[in-house]
Scaffold this motif. Structure first.
Motif, PDB file in Angstrom:
ATOM      1  N   HIS A 179      10.079  42.954  60.954  1.00 14.61           N
ATOM      2  CA  HIS A 179       9.316  42.863  59.928  1.00 14.61           C
ATOM      3  C   HIS A 179       9.233  41.864  59.324  1.00 14.61           C
ATOM      4  CE1 HIS A 179       9.455  47.359  59.787  1.00 14.61           C
ATOM      5  NE2 HIS A 179      10.897  47.277  60.094  1.00 14.61           N
ATOM      6  N   LEU A 180       7.976  41.605  58.576  1.00 14.98           N
ATOM      7  CA  LEU A 180       7.724  40.334  57.760  1.00 14.98           C
ATOM      8  C   LEU A 180       8.725  40.222  56.972  1.00 14.98           C
ATOM      9  CD1 LEU A 180       4.101  40.959  56.558  1.00 14.98           C
ATOM     10  CD2 LEU A 180       4.749  39.311  58.172  1.00 14.98           C
ATOM     11  N   ARG A 181       9.205  38.597  56.559  1.00 14.52           N
ATOM     12  CA  ARG A 181      10.204  38.333  55.970  1.00 14.52           C
ATOM     13  C   ARG A 181       9.925  38.850  54.340  1.00 14.52           C
ATOM     14  NH1 ARG A 181      11.026  32.123  56.661  1.00 14.52           N
ATOM     15  NH2 ARG A 181      10.911  32.073  58.848  1.00 14.52           N
ATOM     16  N   HIS A 182      10.655  39.237  53.604  1.00 16.07           N
ATOM     17  CA  HIS A 182      10.820  39.879  52.356  1.00 16.07           C
ATOM     18  C   HIS A 182       9.493  40.563  51.887  1.00 16.07           C
ATOM     19  CE1 HIS A 182      13.783  36.938  51.740  1.00 16.07           C
ATOM     20  NE2 HIS A 182      13.069  36.069  52.314  1.00 16.07           N
TER      21      HIS A 182
ATOM     22  N   GLN B  29      -0.840  27.092  59.106  1.00 19.52           N
ATOM     23  CA  GLN B  29       0.348  27.373  59.151  1.00 19.52           C
ATOM     24  C   GLN B  29       0.625  28.641  58.148  1.00 19.52           C
ATOM     25  OE1 GLN B  29       3.182  26.072  60.482  1.00 19.52           O
ATOM     26  NE2 GLN B  29       4.234  27.696  59.659  1.00 19.52           N
ATOM     27  N   ASN B  30       1.021  29.891  58.804  1.00 21.83           N
ATOM     28  CA  ASN B  30       1.248  30.860  57.896  1.00 21.83           C
ATOM     29  C   ASN B  30       2.400  30.575  57.114  1.00 21.83           C
ATOM     30  OD1 ASN B  30       0.843  33.666  57.123  1.00 21.83           O
ATOM     31  ND2 ASN B  30       2.882  34.046  58.513  1.00 21.83           N
ATOM     32  N   ASP B  31       2.155  31.272  55.682  1.00 21.28           N
ATOM     33  CA  ASP B  31       3.261  30.905  54.661  1.00 21.28           C
ATOM     34  C   ASP B  31       3.869  32.274  54.662  1.00 21.28           C
ATOM     35  OD1 ASP B  31       4.800  30.436  52.650  1.00 21.28           O
ATOM     36  OD2 ASP B  31       3.115  29.822  51.105  1.00 21.28           O
ATOM     37  N   ALA B  32       4.946  32.807  55.339  1.00 20.19           N
ATOM     38  CA  ALA B  32       5.614  33.916  55.240  1.00 20.19           C
ATOM     39  C   ALA B  32       6.319  34.192  53.897  1.00 20.19           C
ATOM     40  CB  ALA B  32       6.437  34.248  56.480  1.00 20.19           C
ATOM     41  N   GLU B  33       6.810  33.368  53.317  1.00 23.36           N
ATOM     42  CA  GLU B  33       7.373  33.371  52.269  1.00 23.36           C
ATOM     43  C   GLU B  33       6.596  33.761  50.805  1.00 23.36           C
ATOM     44  OE1 GLU B  33      10.799  32.930  51.324  1.00 23.36           O
ATOM     45  OE2 GLU B  33      11.216  32.719  53.588  1.00 23.36           O
ATOM     46  N   ASN B  34       5.324  33.273  51.171  1.00 21.23           N
ATOM     47  CA  ASN B  34       4.427  33.783  50.243  1.00 21.23           C
ATOM     48  C   ASN B  34       3.282  34.908  50.615  1.00 21.23           C
ATOM     49  OD1 ASN B  34       5.037  32.160  47.892  1.00 21.23           O
ATOM     50  ND2 ASN B  34       4.732  30.622  49.242  1.00 21.23           N
ATOM     51  N   THR B  35       3.685  35.751  51.319  1.00 20.21           N
ATOM     52  CA  THR B  35       3.220  37.136  51.890  1.00 20.21           C
ATOM     53  C   THR B  35       3.705  38.222  51.293  1.00 20.21           C
ATOM     54  OG1 THR B  35       2.493  35.985  54.109  1.00 20.21           O
ATOM     55  CG2 THR B  35       2.593  38.262  54.007  1.00 20.21           C
TER      56      THR B  35
ATOM     57  N   LEU C 104      -4.492  54.262  45.218  1.00 16.09           N
ATOM     58  CA  LEU C 104      -5.059  55.167  46.110  1.00 16.09           C
ATOM     59  C   LEU C 104      -3.963  55.854  47.224  1.00 16.09           C
ATOM     60  CD1 LEU C 104      -8.521  53.636  46.645  1.00 16.09           C
ATOM     61  CD2 LEU C 104      -7.910  55.601  45.439  1.00 16.09           C
ATOM     62  N   GLY C 105      -2.825  55.129  47.129  1.00 12.60           N
ATOM     63  CA  GLY C 105      -1.769  55.288  48.014  1.00 12.60           C
ATOM     64  C   GLY C 105      -1.731  54.646  49.242  1.00 12.60           C
ATOM     65  N   THR C 106      -2.481  53.652  49.452  1.00 15.01           N
ATOM     66  CA  THR C 106      -2.605  52.489  50.328  1.00 15.01           C
ATOM     67  C   THR C 106      -1.939  51.344  49.979  1.00 15.01           C
ATOM     68  OG1 THR C 106      -4.338  51.672  49.750  1.00 15.01           O
ATOM     69  CG2 THR C 106      -4.679  53.586  51.529  1.00 15.01           C
ATOM     70  N   ILE C 107      -1.512  50.390  51.114  1.00 10.80           N
ATOM     71  CA  ILE C 107      -0.891  49.217  50.934  1.00 10.80           C
ATOM     72  C   ILE C 107      -1.680  47.826  51.103  1.00 10.80           C
ATOM     73  CG2 ILE C 107       0.946  47.759  51.695  1.00 10.80           C
ATOM     74  CD1 ILE C 107       2.377  50.363  52.361  1.00 10.80           C
ATOM     75  N   THR C 108      -1.855  47.094  50.234  1.00 11.22           N
ATOM     76  CA  THR C 108      -2.560  45.758  50.437  1.00 11.22           C
ATOM     77  C   THR C 108      -1.493  44.739  50.712  1.00 11.22           C
ATOM     78  OG1 THR C 108      -4.313  46.421  48.813  1.00 11.22           O
ATOM     79  CG2 THR C 108      -4.013  44.134  49.348  1.00 11.22           C
ATOM     80  N   MET C 109      -1.899  43.921  51.612  1.00 10.84           N
ATOM     81  CA  MET C 109      -0.863  42.693  51.938  1.00 10.84           C
ATOM     82  C   MET C 109      -1.749  41.288  51.341  1.00 10.84           C
ATOM     83  SD  MET C 109       0.426  43.032  55.801  1.00 10.84           S
ATOM     84  CE  MET C 109       1.390  41.664  55.656  1.00 10.84           C
ATOM     85  N   PHE C 110      -0.918  40.455  50.825  1.00  6.63           N
ATOM     86  CA  PHE C 110      -1.344  39.346  50.318  1.00  6.63           C
ATOM     87  C   PHE C 110      -0.950  38.149  51.029  1.00  6.63           C
ATOM     88  CE2 PHE C 110      -1.281  42.419  46.972  1.00  6.63           C
ATOM     89  CZ  PHE C 110      -2.783  42.367  46.299  1.00  6.63           C
ATOM     90  N   THR C 111      -1.965  37.509  51.815  1.00  2.00           N
ATOM     91  CA  THR C 111      -1.426  36.681  52.779  1.00  2.00           C
ATOM     92  C   THR C 111      -1.690  35.077  52.268  1.00  2.00           C
ATOM     93  OG1 THR C 111      -3.572  36.585  54.362  1.00  2.00           O
ATOM     94  CG2 THR C 111      -1.465  38.232  54.639  1.00  2.00           C
ATOM     95  N   ARG C 112      -1.061  34.183  52.662  1.00  2.00           N
ATOM     96  CA  ARG C 112      -1.333  32.777  52.382  1.00  2.00           C
ATOM     97  C   ARG C 112      -0.964  31.970  53.720  1.00  2.00           C
ATOM     98  NH1 ARG C 112       0.969  29.915  47.072  1.00  2.00           N
ATOM     99  NH2 ARG C 112      -0.904  30.756  46.288  1.00  2.00           N
ATOM    100  N   SER C 113      -1.776  30.972  53.644  1.00  3.68           N
ATOM    101  CA  SER C 113      -1.531  29.790  54.897  1.00  3.68           C
ATOM    102  C   SER C 113      -1.975  28.688  54.269  1.00  3.68           C
ATOM    103  CB  SER C 113      -2.310  30.195  56.119  1.00  3.68           C
ATOM    104  OG  SER C 113      -3.647  29.928  55.980  1.00  3.68           O
ATOM    105  N   THR C 114      -1.465  27.494  54.883  1.00  2.83           N
ATOM    106  CA  THR C 114      -2.058  26.089  54.891  1.00  2.83           C
ATOM    107  C   THR C 114      -3.061  25.702  56.169  1.00  2.83           C
ATOM    108  OG1 THR C 114      -0.140  25.726  53.586  1.00  2.83           O
ATOM    109  CG2 THR C 114      -1.481  23.832  54.235  1.00  2.83           C
ATOM    110  N   VAL C 115      -4.196  25.504  55.676  1.00  4.22           N
ATOM    111  CA  VAL C 115      -5.264  24.847  56.556  1.00  4.22           C
ATOM    112  C   VAL C 115      -5.239  23.236  56.539  1.00  4.22           C
ATOM    113  CG1 VAL C 115      -7.450  24.949  57.514  1.00  4.22           C
ATOM    114  CG2 VAL C 115      -6.471  27.129  56.493  1.00  4.22           C
TER     115      VAL C 115
END
Length: 159
Positions: free
Chosen positions: A2-5, A59-65, A72-83
Motif C-alpha cells: 500500500h501507499l505509505r501512510h 520525483q513522487n512525494d509519497a510522504e505527501n500523498t 459521495l462515498g468515493t475516495i480522492t487521492m491528493f498526490t504531489r511530486s517535484t518536477v
C-alpha cells in the motif's frame, strides 16, 4: 503493498490541502483541467518530445500523498511530486499524467493535467524545480491503490 501512510496518521489531511499549496512559495504551479494541449507542444511520438521528456525528472512525494473519503462515498487521492527541468531550455507548458496502480501494476485510475506556471512564474527555467499537486478522484473503498506513477505527456519550450 500500500501507499505509505494512506490515512492521515496525525498528518494534515485533505481538508487542509489548500494549506500545502499556500506554503509552496514561488515554485507553486497552477493547474487547469480540460484545456487540451497547448498549441506548439511536443507530444509522444515526436523526436523533440523524446529528447525533451528525458530531461524532465519527476520525483513522487509519497510522504505527501493523501487519501480522503468524499460525501459521495468515493475516495480522492491528493498526490504531489517535484518536477525538475534538467534541460537547457525553458519550459512554457507541461502536461503530466498521474496513474494510480494496484499491486500488480494495473492502472486503477489516471488523470492528465496541464501544468501552467502561476502569475509569479511564467515558465520553468533550466535547472529549476516546481511542486506539482494532482488530485485523482473516484476510487472505491476496495480499490487496491498500491503506488502512484507520473509521466510527461506533452511539453512546450520557449523559442
Amino acid at each position: 503493498r500500500h501507499l505509505r501512510h494512506p490515512g492521515n496518521k496525525g498528518r494534515k489531511g485533505a481538508q487542509e490541502g489548500h494549506e500545502a499549496r499556500r506554503h509552496d512559495g514561488d515554485a507553486a504551479v497552477l493547474f487547469v483541467e480540460g484545456m487540451g494541449l497547448v498549441e506548439g507542444a511536443f507530444v509522444e511520438g515526436m523526436p523533440e518530445f523524446d529528447q525533451m521528456s528525458k530531461k524532465i525528472a519527476i520525483q513522487n512525494d509519497a510522504e505527501n500523498t493523501y487519501q480522503s473519503p468524499t460525501a459521495l462515498g468515493t475516495i480522492t487521492m491528493f498526490t504531489r511530486s517535484t518536477v525538475r527541468n534538467m534541460s537547457d531550455k525553458t519550459i512554457r507548458a507541461l502536461e503530466l499524467k498521474v496513474s494510480v496502480l494496484d499491486q500488480f501494476d494495473k492502472v486503477i485510475r489516471e488523470k492528465k493535467q496541464l501544468v501552467i506556471p502561476t502569475d509569479k512564474i511564467e515558465s520553468i527555467p533550466p535547472n529549476t524545480n516546481v511542486s506539482v499537486n494532482i488530485n485523482v478522484e473516484g476510487f472505491s473503498r476496495n480499490d487496491d491503490r498500491a503506488r502512484v506513477q507520473w509521466k510527461v505527456t506533452a511539453v512546450k519550450i520557449e523559442k
